[in-house]
Design an enzyme around this catalytic site. Structure first.
Site, PDB file in Angstrom:
ATOM      1  N   SER A 136       0.844  -1.190   0.000  1.00  0.00           N
ATOM      2  CA  SER A 136       0.000   0.000   0.000  1.00  0.00           C
ATOM      3  C   SER A 136       0.877   1.238   0.000  1.00  0.00           C
ATOM      4  CB  SER A 136      -0.938   0.043   1.215  1.00  0.00           C
ATOM      5  OG  SER A 136      -1.432   1.351   1.439  1.00  0.00           O
ATOM      6  N   TYR A 149      -2.879   0.543  10.566  1.00  0.00           N
ATOM      7  CA  TYR A 149      -2.612   0.247   9.162  1.00  0.00           C
ATOM      8  C   TYR A 149      -1.314   0.906   8.706  1.00  0.00           C
ATOM      9  CZ  TYR A 149      -3.648  -0.371   4.159  1.00  0.00           C
ATOM     10  OH  TYR A 149      -3.606  -0.721   2.827  1.00  0.00           O
ATOM     11  N   LYS A 153       2.031  -1.220   7.699  1.00  0.00           N
ATOM     12  CA  LYS A 153       2.411  -1.186   6.284  1.00  0.00           C
ATOM     13  C   LYS A 153       3.828  -0.633   6.113  1.00  0.00           C
ATOM     14  CE  LYS A 153      -1.123  -3.075   4.256  1.00  0.00           C
ATOM     15  NZ  LYS A 153      -0.980  -4.354   3.498  1.00  0.00           N
TER      16      LYS A 153
END
Length: 258
Positions: A136, A149, A153
Site C-alpha cells: 500500500s 494500518y 504497512k
C-alpha cells in the site's frame, strides 16, 4: 522472472479485491495458481472461476502459512511466485485496541515473514524465487485515520526492502505493490478520512493486476499502480517537515468534514 506463464503461483487473500484480480490475471497469463483466503467459500468460488486450486486457511498464523505452503508445493511441484496479498485495515489512532494492533501486525507483517521463512531455503538452494508483498502507498507515505494500518504497512515495506537487499544476488526477487485507493470492500468500509483522501483517485483491482504484470516484466522493486505516489514519496524524503505540514493540513480538513 519476466512472465508468469507456466509458473507456480500462490495468492493469499485471493478470494476478493486485489487478490482475486491477481489470481484471474495470472491464470489468464498461463500460470498455475493456488488461491488462498481465510473465507473458504470465496477461495473456492474464485478458484473455480479461473481454473485455479483453492487452499483456504489463515495465511497469517504460523500453522496456517505452513499448511498453505505445504499443500501448494504438492499441487504446484514448487512455488515460483508467492503473493503475500492478504491484509487488514483497522481504523483508529494510538488509542486503537490491542486486538486491532495485534491483528494488523499478524496479517500485514508477520504473514510475510512467516512465508519468507518457509520459502527461502528452497529458493536459495535452487537460486531463484519471487516474493511480491502487497504493501500500500500507506507504507511509503501514511494513512490518516488508521495508525495500525500505517504503522504495519511501513513495517511490511521495511521487511520487503531488507529481503531485497539481502538476497538479490542469490536469485531472489522481492517486489512491493503500493497502490493508493483501490475499489475493494476494504475501501468501501474504510474511515471518513480514507474515503475523503482516496475516493477520487481510486482504481479497480484489475488496474492493479495490470500494474503487477508490468512490474514483474520490468523487475523494479516498487510497483506503483498510481504513478503519482512516486512524486509524493520523493517529496516526503526531500522535505519531511513540509510533507508533514501538508498531511496535518489534510487532517484538519478531515476533522472539519466529520
Amino acid at each position: 522472472m519476466e512472465s508468469v506463464s507456466g509458473a507456480g503461483v500462490v495468492v493469499t487473500g485471493g478470494g476478493s479485491g486485489i487478490g482475486a484480480a491477481l489470481a484471474r490475471r495470472f491464470a489468464a497469463e498461463g500460470a498455475r495458481v493456488v488461491v488462498n483466503d481465510i473465507d473458504a467459500e470465496r477461495a473456492a468460488t474464485m478458484a473455480t472461476a479461473c481454473g485455479a486450486t483453492a487452499v483456504p486457511g489463515d495465511a497469517a498464523t504460523e500453522g496456517g502459512v505452513a499448511a498453505l505452503i505445504g499443500v501448494a508445493r504438492e499441487v504446484l511441484g514448487e512455488i515460483d511466485l508467492f503473493c503475500a496479498n492478504a491484509g487488514v485495515a483497522r481504523p483508529g489512532s494510538e488509542q486503537a485496541g490491542e486486538p486491532d494492533w495485534d491483528a494488523s501486525w499478524q496479517v500485514n507483517v508477520m504473514a510475510h515473514l512467516r512465508a519468507a521463512r518457509l520459502l527461502l531455503p528452497a529458493w536459495l538452494e535452487r537460486g531463484t524465487g519471487h516474493l511480491i508483498c502487497t504493501v500500500s502507498a500507506a507504507g511509503l507515505l501514511t494513512m490518516l485515520g488508521s495508525a495500525p494500518y500505517s504503522v504495519t504497512k511501513h513495517a511490511a515495506l521495511g521487511f520487503a526492502e531488507w529481503l531485497a537487499a539481502t538476497y538479490a544476488h542469490r536469485g531472489i526477487t522481492v517486489q512491493a505493490i503500493c497502490p493508493q485507493g483501490v475499489r475493494t470492500p476494504m475501501l468501501t468500509g474504510g474511515s471518513a478520512a480514507e474515503r475523503l483522501i482516496l475516493d477520487d483517485s481510486a482504481i479497480t483491482p484489475e488496474a492493479v493486476a495490470d500494474a503487477v504484470v508490468a512490474g514483474i516484466a520490468d523487475g523494479r522493486f516498487l510497483i506503483l499502480p498510481h504513478p503519482e505516489v512516486a512524486r509524493m514519496y520523493a517529496g516526503r524524503a526531500a522535505d519531511p517537515d513540509r510533507w508533514l505540514g501538508g498531511m496535518n493540513k489534510l487532517q484538519r480538513k478531515v476533522e472539519a468534514a466529520s
